[in-house]
Design a protein around this motif. Structure first.
Motif, PDB file in Angstrom:
ATOM      1  N   THR A  90       1.572  -6.192  14.224  1.00  0.00           N
ATOM      2  CA  THR A  90       2.016  -5.138  13.190  1.00  0.00           C
ATOM      3  C   THR A  90       0.993  -4.692  12.190  1.00  0.00           C
ATOM      4  O   THR A  90      -0.191  -5.351  12.204  1.00  0.00           O
ATOM      5  CB  THR A  90       3.060  -5.814  12.225  1.00  0.00           C
ATOM      6  OG1 THR A  90       2.740  -7.081  11.494  1.00  0.00           O
ATOM      7  CG2 THR A  90       4.413  -6.156  13.447  1.00  0.00           C
ATOM      8  N   GLY A  91       1.348  -3.711  11.457  1.00  0.00           N
ATOM      9  CA  GLY A  91       0.286  -3.234  10.547  1.00  0.00           C
ATOM     10  C   GLY A  91      -0.530  -2.453  10.952  1.00  0.00           C
ATOM     11  O   GLY A  91      -1.997  -1.992  10.466  1.00  0.00           O
ATOM     12  N   LYS A 135       4.990 -13.074   5.081  1.00  0.00           N
ATOM     13  CA  LYS A 135       4.584 -11.821   5.651  1.00  0.00           C
ATOM     14  C   LYS A 135       3.687 -11.002   4.825  1.00  0.00           C
ATOM     15  O   LYS A 135       3.886 -10.818   3.800  1.00  0.00           O
ATOM     16  CB  LYS A 135       5.862 -11.325   6.172  1.00  0.00           C
ATOM     17  CG  LYS A 135       5.483  -9.915   6.866  1.00  0.00           C
ATOM     18  CD  LYS A 135       6.932  -9.348   7.654  1.00  0.00           C
ATOM     19  CE  LYS A 135       6.803  -8.129   8.450  1.00  0.00           C
ATOM     20  NZ  LYS A 135       5.878  -8.488   9.407  1.00  0.00           N
ATOM     21  N   VAL A 136       2.734 -10.513   5.492  1.00  0.00           N
ATOM     22  CA  VAL A 136       1.576  -9.703   4.942  1.00  0.00           C
ATOM     23  C   VAL A 136       1.708  -8.408   4.804  1.00  0.00           C
ATOM     24  O   VAL A 136       0.768  -7.557   3.911  1.00  0.00           O
ATOM     25  CB  VAL A 136      -0.006 -10.303   5.154  1.00  0.00           C
ATOM     26  CG1 VAL A 136      -0.050 -11.713   5.263  1.00  0.00           C
ATOM     27  CG2 VAL A 136       0.075 -10.032   6.766  1.00  0.00           C
ATOM     28  N   ASP A 137       2.288  -7.627   5.621  1.00  0.00           N
ATOM     29  CA  ASP A 137       2.378  -6.101   5.775  1.00  0.00           C
ATOM     30  C   ASP A 137       3.656  -5.863   5.214  1.00  0.00           C
ATOM     31  O   ASP A 137       4.695  -6.528   5.539  1.00  0.00           O
ATOM     32  CB  ASP A 137       2.144  -5.699   7.088  1.00  0.00           C
ATOM     33  CG  ASP A 137       2.907  -6.099   8.045  1.00  0.00           C
ATOM     34  OD1 ASP A 137       3.187  -7.399   8.458  1.00  0.00           O
ATOM     35  OD2 ASP A 137       3.312  -5.651   8.919  1.00  0.00           O
ATOM     36  N   SER A 178       7.663  -3.649   7.167  1.00  0.00           N
ATOM     37  CA  SER A 178       7.453  -4.216   8.527  1.00  0.00           C
ATOM     38  C   SER A 178       7.475  -3.193   9.787  1.00  0.00           C
ATOM     39  O   SER A 178       7.698  -2.180   9.520  1.00  0.00           O
ATOM     40  CB  SER A 178       8.811  -4.986   8.802  1.00  0.00           C
ATOM     41  OG  SER A 178       9.882  -4.331   9.002  1.00  0.00           O
ATOM     42  N   THR A 203      11.483  -2.743   0.549  1.00  0.00           N
ATOM     43  CA  THR A 203      10.972  -4.154   1.236  1.00  0.00           C
ATOM     44  C   THR A 203      11.460  -5.294   0.275  1.00  0.00           C
ATOM     45  O   THR A 203      11.111  -5.323  -0.795  1.00  0.00           O
ATOM     46  CB  THR A 203       9.524  -4.242   1.305  1.00  0.00           C
ATOM     47  OG1 THR A 203       9.183  -3.021   2.226  1.00  0.00           O
ATOM     48  CG2 THR A 203       8.935  -5.372   1.886  1.00  0.00           C
TER      49      THR A 203
END
Length: 251
Positions: A85-86, A144-146, A149, A191
């Motif tokens: 992702t990202g 979660k970093v991004d 999603s 988010t």
């Protein structure tokens, strides 16, 4: 390795990002499906010299590793499933280029339920008029970093496609302060992060004096791992090209 004309028995999976949460889940899902993991590569590792031992690569690593991983799949002449992702526009260009010579299946989510949800979102967005505002709400675990999603973007893309607009030019996210009125026809994103939530997604269609909400809840990330394994098995023997989970489910 399994040839195209052979019966699909035990497949050899190359997992990129295998020490991460999804990588660990993938290893379990591969074992459950009675296949084998021939290689596991993580940050700093190079899948290239080992890719030829595999029937398929599954990449859940990082965006900056995508070019190298696609290159390894192309040199080995094997399919690749991408769940990283990202991704930005430049990454989708890379995917399209690789798909000229190998089968490439990329998705922001490998759940059968989410794939069907995106299908329903597309249907609803196509049939409900522009006076129905669309908002995508998602929540994931605290690590979660991004954001938003990959799944939220997948759902937003489904809505935008149905309305004949570009999501990137009609996207509202991170509202704060005096933002002004909501843009007509825009798709909003909200988010949430916290706890150990595997994934919660809702698409809200807010019309005049009524609302329609389509939702999906993931109770365990194993659903994504099993979906990715199913996608990888499906991809074996397909001609070069771009594929999605819609193709896997026949939607």
């Amino acid at each position: 390795m399994i040839g195209r004309g052979e019966a699909m028995a035990q497949l050899q999976f190359g997992v990129i990002g295998h020490k991460g949460r999804m990588g660990q889940a993938l290893e379990q899902a591969i074992d459950e499906a009675r296949h084998s993991m021939c290689i596991g590569v993580d940050a700093g590792g190079n899948v290239g010299p080992l890719a030829g031992q595999c029937d398929v690569l599954v990449d859940f690593s990082a965006p900056d590793a995508l070019s190298q991983n696609l290159g390894a799949a192309r040199v080995a002449g094997i399919p690749i499933v991408v769940g990283t992702t990202g991704l930005g526009e430049e990454h989708f260009v890379m995917l399209a280029e690789a798909a000229r010579t190998i089968p490439v299946l990329q998705s922001g989510n490998f759940s059968a339920g989410v794939t069907l949800l995106a299908h329903l979102v597309r249907e609803a967005a196509a049939r409900l008029g522009p006076d129905w505002d669309i908002e995508v709400l998602e929540m994931h675990h605290r690590l979660k970093v991004d954001a938003p999603s990959g799944t939220a973007k997948l759902l937003g893309e489904a809505a935008a496609e149905a309305r004949g607009i570009e999501l990137s030019a009609n996207m509202e996210s991170g509202r704060h302060g005096q933002t002004g009125a909501r843009g007509q026809g825009n798709i909003g994103f909200a988010t949430l992060r916290g706890g150990t939530v595997a994934g919660e997604h809702s698409v809200i269609f807010a019309g005049p004096e009524e609302r329609l909400t389509l939702s999906h809840s993931a109770e365990n990330r194993m659903i994504f791992a099993r979906g990715a394994v199913k996608a990888a098995c499906w991809l074996i023997g397909k001609p070069a090209g771009r594929y999605t989970m819609n193709n896997v489910l026949g939607l």
